[in-house]
Design a protein around this motif. Sequence first.
Motif, PDB file in Angstrom:
ATOM      1  N   GLY A  76      10.237  11.082 -23.662  1.00  0.00           N
ATOM      2  CA  GLY A  76      11.107  11.537 -24.738  1.00  0.00           C
ATOM      3  C   GLY A  76      11.089  10.692 -25.991  1.00  0.00           C
ATOM      4  O   GLY A  76      11.973  10.839 -26.842  1.00  0.00           O
TER       5      GLY A  76
ATOM      6  N   PHE B 239      10.836   9.552 -29.565  1.00  0.00           N
ATOM      7  CA  PHE B 239      10.947  10.297 -30.813  1.00  0.00           C
ATOM      8  C   PHE B 239       9.897   9.796 -31.796  1.00  0.00           C
ATOM      9  O   PHE B 239       9.788   8.597 -32.034  1.00  0.00           O
ATOM     10  CB  PHE B 239      12.352  10.091 -31.403  1.00  0.00           C
ATOM     11  CG  PHE B 239      12.558  10.775 -32.718  1.00  0.00           C
ATOM     12  CD1 PHE B 239      12.792  12.139 -32.775  1.00  0.00           C
ATOM     13  CD2 PHE B 239      12.513  10.057 -33.893  1.00  0.00           C
ATOM     14  CE1 PHE B 239      12.984  12.771 -33.988  1.00  0.00           C
ATOM     15  CE2 PHE B 239      12.707  10.672 -35.116  1.00  0.00           C
ATOM     16  CZ  PHE B 239      12.944  12.039 -35.158  1.00  0.00           C
TER      17      PHE B 239
ATOM     18  N   SER C 285       9.580  14.973 -30.169  1.00  0.00           N
ATOM     19  CA  SER C 285       9.725  14.078 -29.027  1.00  0.00           C
ATOM     20  C   SER C 285       8.571  14.308 -28.077  1.00  0.00           C
ATOM     21  O   SER C 285       8.123  15.447 -27.891  1.00  0.00           O
ATOM     22  CB  SER C 285      11.040  14.347 -28.296  1.00  0.00           C
ATOM     23  OG  SER C 285      12.133  14.025 -29.112  1.00  0.00           O
TER      24      SER C 285
ATOM     25  N   CYS D 165       7.539  14.662 -24.555  1.00  0.00           N
ATOM     26  CA  CYS D 165       8.172  14.972 -23.272  1.00  0.00           C
ATOM     27  C   CYS D 165       7.165  15.444 -22.256  1.00  0.00           C
ATOM     28  O   CYS D 165       6.161  15.954 -22.556  1.00  0.00           O
ATOM     29  CB  CYS D 165       9.212  16.060 -23.449  1.00  0.00           C
ATOM     30  SG  CYS D 165      10.529  15.615 -24.569  1.00  0.00           S
TER      31      CYS D 165
END
Length: 88
Positions: A43, A45, A86, A88
């Motif tokens: 995750g 950023f 992000s 992920c």
Amino acid sequence: MEESFHIGNHPWEEILLLAKDHGWKPLECDSENWERLYFSSDGHFVSSYDAFQLAQTLRRVKQWQNALDQEFLNTIATFLEKGDFSIC
């Protein structure tokens, strides 16, 4: 609905290393930790600035790639130019 882009870990790492080899430097994290942050799918950023700079680097280097890779890099660059995201 947020747009997403799905790419496997290995191709993503190869893209990042290709860009890094051609001058891309993520500015939103220090140079010692960028691989841990950008290679992980936890995750992290990525700022609009770093995404845009990565896209511009990929557009520059795609000319030295085969046609399939050029299309792939163009698709990724188009996504990156849309702004922050992000991993992920």
